[in-house]
Design an enzyme around this catalytic site. Structure first.
Site, PDB file in Angstrom:
ATOM      1  N   GLU A  76    -128.528 -51.027 -22.313  1.00 48.24           N
ATOM      2  CA  GLU A  76    -128.238 -49.757 -22.975  1.00 48.24           C
ATOM      3  C   GLU A  76    -127.868 -48.695 -21.939  1.00 48.24           C
ATOM      4  O   GLU A  76    -128.550 -48.546 -20.916  1.00 48.24           O
ATOM      5  CB  GLU A  76    -129.487 -49.322 -23.760  1.00 48.24           C
ATOM      6  CG  GLU A  76    -129.198 -48.780 -25.119  1.00 48.24           C
ATOM      7  CD  GLU A  76    -128.582 -49.786 -26.079  1.00 48.24           C
ATOM      8  OE1 GLU A  76    -127.340 -49.783 -26.227  1.00 48.24           O
ATOM      9  OE2 GLU A  76    -129.329 -50.561 -26.683  1.00 48.24           O
ATOM     10  N   THR A 115    -125.516 -48.790 -19.977  1.00 45.70           N
ATOM     11  CA  THR A 115    -124.995 -49.420 -18.772  1.00 45.70           C
ATOM     12  C   THR A 115    -123.479 -49.559 -18.840  1.00 45.70           C
ATOM     13  O   THR A 115    -122.827 -49.712 -17.820  1.00 45.70           O
ATOM     14  CB  THR A 115    -125.605 -50.830 -18.605  1.00 45.70           C
ATOM     15  OG1 THR A 115    -125.587 -51.461 -19.890  1.00 45.70           O
ATOM     16  CG2 THR A 115    -127.043 -50.747 -18.100  1.00 45.70           C
ATOM     17  N   ASP A 116    -122.911 -49.493 -20.050  1.00 43.61           N
ATOM     18  CA  ASP A 116    -121.463 -49.787 -20.154  1.00 43.61           C
ATOM     19  C   ASP A 116    -120.625 -48.772 -19.391  1.00 43.61           C
ATOM     20  O   ASP A 116    -119.725 -49.133 -18.636  1.00 43.61           O
ATOM     21  CB  ASP A 116    -121.001 -49.967 -21.616  1.00 43.61           C
ATOM     22  CG  ASP A 116    -121.214 -48.780 -22.544  1.00 43.61           C
ATOM     23  OD1 ASP A 116    -121.843 -47.772 -22.133  1.00 43.61           O
ATOM     24  OD2 ASP A 116    -120.741 -48.849 -23.709  1.00 43.61           O
ATOM     25  N   GLY A 135    -124.311 -43.200 -38.784  1.00 43.33           N
ATOM     26  CA  GLY A 135    -125.273 -42.426 -37.998  1.00 43.33           C
ATOM     27  C   GLY A 135    -126.538 -43.199 -37.691  1.00 43.33           C
ATOM     28  O   GLY A 135    -127.581 -42.618 -37.402  1.00 43.33           O
ATOM     29  N   ALA A 136    -126.471 -44.536 -37.751  1.00 43.07           N
ATOM     30  CA  ALA A 136    -127.660 -45.363 -37.529  1.00 43.07           C
ATOM     31  C   ALA A 136    -127.588 -46.104 -36.200  1.00 43.07           C
ATOM     32  O   ALA A 136    -128.432 -46.938 -35.907  1.00 43.07           O
ATOM     33  CB  ALA A 136    -127.831 -46.357 -38.675  1.00 43.07           C
ATOM     34  N   SER A 186    -122.638 -48.569 -34.709  1.00 42.32           N
ATOM     35  CA  SER A 186    -121.214 -48.512 -34.369  1.00 42.32           C
ATOM     36  C   SER A 186    -120.291 -48.517 -35.566  1.00 42.32           C
ATOM     37  O   SER A 186    -119.271 -49.215 -35.578  1.00 42.32           O
ATOM     38  CB  SER A 186    -120.821 -49.659 -33.430  1.00 42.32           C
ATOM     39  OG  SER A 186    -121.484 -49.515 -32.235  1.00 42.32           O
ATOM     40  N   SER A 200    -118.418 -46.082 -36.177  1.00 43.54           N
ATOM     41  CA  SER A 200    -117.158 -45.482 -35.715  1.00 43.54           C
ATOM     42  C   SER A 200    -116.282 -46.513 -35.006  1.00 43.54           C
ATOM     43  O   SER A 200    -115.075 -46.571 -35.255  1.00 43.54           O
ATOM     44  CB  SER A 200    -117.409 -44.260 -34.837  1.00 43.54           C
ATOM     45  OG  SER A 200    -118.315 -44.548 -33.812  1.00 43.54           O
ATOM     46  N   ASP A 206    -119.047 -51.021 -27.727  1.00 49.78           N
ATOM     47  CA  ASP A 206    -118.981 -51.143 -29.189  1.00 49.78           C
ATOM     48  C   ASP A 206    -117.628 -51.693 -29.641  1.00 49.78           C
ATOM     49  O   ASP A 206    -117.550 -52.569 -30.510  1.00 49.78           O
ATOM     50  CB  ASP A 206    -119.215 -49.773 -29.848  1.00 49.78           C
ATOM     51  CG  ASP A 206    -120.515 -49.141 -29.385  1.00 49.78           C
ATOM     52  OD1 ASP A 206    -121.323 -49.835 -28.747  1.00 49.78           O
ATOM     53  OD2 ASP A 206    -120.713 -47.939 -29.652  1.00 49.78           O
ATOM     54  N   TYR A 220    -125.763 -37.338 -25.434  1.00 49.59           N
ATOM     55  CA  TYR A 220    -125.065 -38.518 -24.920  1.00 49.59           C
ATOM     56  C   TYR A 220    -124.229 -38.147 -23.695  1.00 49.59           C
ATOM     57  O   TYR A 220    -124.310 -38.780 -22.645  1.00 49.59           O
ATOM     58  CB  TYR A 220    -124.172 -39.133 -26.005  1.00 49.59           C
ATOM     59  CG  TYR A 220    -123.556 -40.445 -25.576  1.00 49.59           C
ATOM     60  CD1 TYR A 220    -124.229 -41.641 -25.771  1.00 49.59           C
ATOM     61  CD2 TYR A 220    -122.326 -40.473 -24.937  1.00 49.59           C
ATOM     62  CE1 TYR A 220    -123.678 -42.843 -25.362  1.00 49.59           C
ATOM     63  CE2 TYR A 220    -121.764 -41.670 -24.519  1.00 49.59           C
ATOM     64  CZ  TYR A 220    -122.438 -42.849 -24.729  1.00 49.59           C
ATOM     65  OH  TYR A 220    -121.887 -44.041 -24.308  1.00 49.59           O
TER      66      TYR A 220
END
Ligand code: GLA
Length: 370
Positions: free
Chosen positions: A17, A19-20, A104-105, A108, A110, A154, A203
């Protein structure tokens, strides 16, 4: 006029998490929730879009210089804008968009809209673009148009997911390897029902903290281009000049990268005990060092870890709410769901949603069954 239908899934991240965007490693799986886009071409250079979920319609000219509207349409129009900025000439089109990825959970939704839209626009315009490039241009749409500085995870997993598999991705080279998830284990996604919102704010702040870390280490160590290139030994030896916060952000990313590589090995050997330990360490690191968890996510993970059949649990995705992911033995799933749901409801007064799912296939065209 007949339309073509394209579909792209959401995802859940098993480990890796934040890390991308640090050129690191992630290990997500695509899930059974997805967005579908039915596309019909039109003769003008207009892009019509209707969201069944929002019950809203929007229409825009195809214009590479367009500005965002700051609503759901940006995920759709952003993809068209980036395709045109890359020099592809699009055909006008009407898009009918519908999805069941919880919004919103942190699953992904979006990215699934972006990837399904990209496939639809590419398909209707008769273009040929490889899936890697599609993942990258969808990430660009999100970065440059929708305003979140997300990494590639994502969009990549939405394109490349495979049923029954997790995917180990090197976010620098974009080399990836599919790893089977042992049969007999289900993915149970536990939604805290706290909506996360990471397109702005925290973020991007975390990303700025990581960049501050990179600048510090790049001055001292010439090979450093991203936190991927920094080791825990480097951090201990050269971490003095960092603020305490940036130090902890770096420690999360560096230790998480190491955990992903070990987790991939563990999964390859069906060693779920080790995987479970690494997931728990990941959660603690996200909670204490990266500070992206919240009380509801911590509670959900604690409940999951104390419930029947559990093999591993942690928060997943962008944090500040959203979901935890649990690996649960298939034959204990019902008891697990019952215990976690009741525990969470008792403690918070909120009924959580638990989705029992399996790793699913990545994006593609949907053909009518004959
Ligand atoms: C969001 C972003 C991803 C990734 C995760 C955290 O899902 O879209 O690129 O950074 O958060 O791992």
């Amino acid at each position: 006029m007949s339309s073509r239908v394209f579909r792209a899934p959401g995802r859940v991240n098993l480990i890796g998490e934040f890390t991308d965007y640090n050129d690191g490693f992630v290990m997500p799986a695509a899930v059974e929730f997805a967005t579908t886009v039915a596309v019909t071409n039109r003769s003008d250079r207009m892009l019509g879009m209707h969201s069944a979920n929002m019950a809203q319609h929007r229409e825009f000219p195809l214009d590479p210089a367009a500005h965002p509207a700051k609503d759901w349409s940006d995920y759709v129009r952003g993809v068209a804008v980036i395709l045109e900025r890359l020099g592809h000439r699009l055909q006008g089109a009407d898009l009918e968009i519908e999805g069941n990825v919880p919004m919103g959970a942190g699953l992904s939704s979006s990215a699934s809209i972006e990837v399904a839209t990209a496939l639809a626009l590419i398909g209707v315009s008769g273009l040929t673009i490889g899936l890697k490039e599609i993942a990258q241009l969808c990430q660009r749409a999100e970065n440059e148009f929708a305003g979140s500085r997300c990494g590639i995870m994502d969009q990549f997993i939405s394109c490349f997911g495979k049923a029954g598999h997790a995917l180990l991705l090197d976010c620098r080279s974009l080399d990836s390897r599919l790893i089977p998830i042992p049969p007999g284990v289900r993915l149970v996604i536990c939604n805290t029902m706290v909506r996360h919102q990471h397109s702005s704010g925290e973020y991007n702040n975390r990303r700025a903290d990581c960049e501050a870390g990179v600048r510090h280490f790049a001055r001292l160590l010439r090979h450093v281009r991203a936190l991927r290139d920094v080791t825990l030994a480097d951090l201990t030896r050269h971490g003095d000049g960092l603020t305490e916060t940036v130090y902890r952000r770096c420690r999360h990313v560096i230790s998480e990268n190491a955990r992903v590589e070990r987790a991939a090995q563990a999964l390859e050997q069906s060693d779920l005990d080790t995987l479970g330990i690494l997931m728990a360490e990941s959660h603690r690191s996200l909670r204490d060092d990266f500070e992206v968890s919240c009380p509801e996510l911590d509670l959900m993970v604690d409940l999951a870890l104390a419930s029947p059949g559990i093999r591993g649990a942690r928060m997943t995705g962008g944090g500040f709410g959203g979901c935890a992911i649990s690996l649960v033995e298939q034959d204990r799933v019902n008891d697990f769901v019952k215990q976690v749901s009741e525990g969470y409801r008792k403690a918070t007064g909120t009924t959580p949603e638990l989705y029992v799912t399996s790793a699913a296939d990545g994006a593609g065209e949907v053909f009518p069954v004959a």
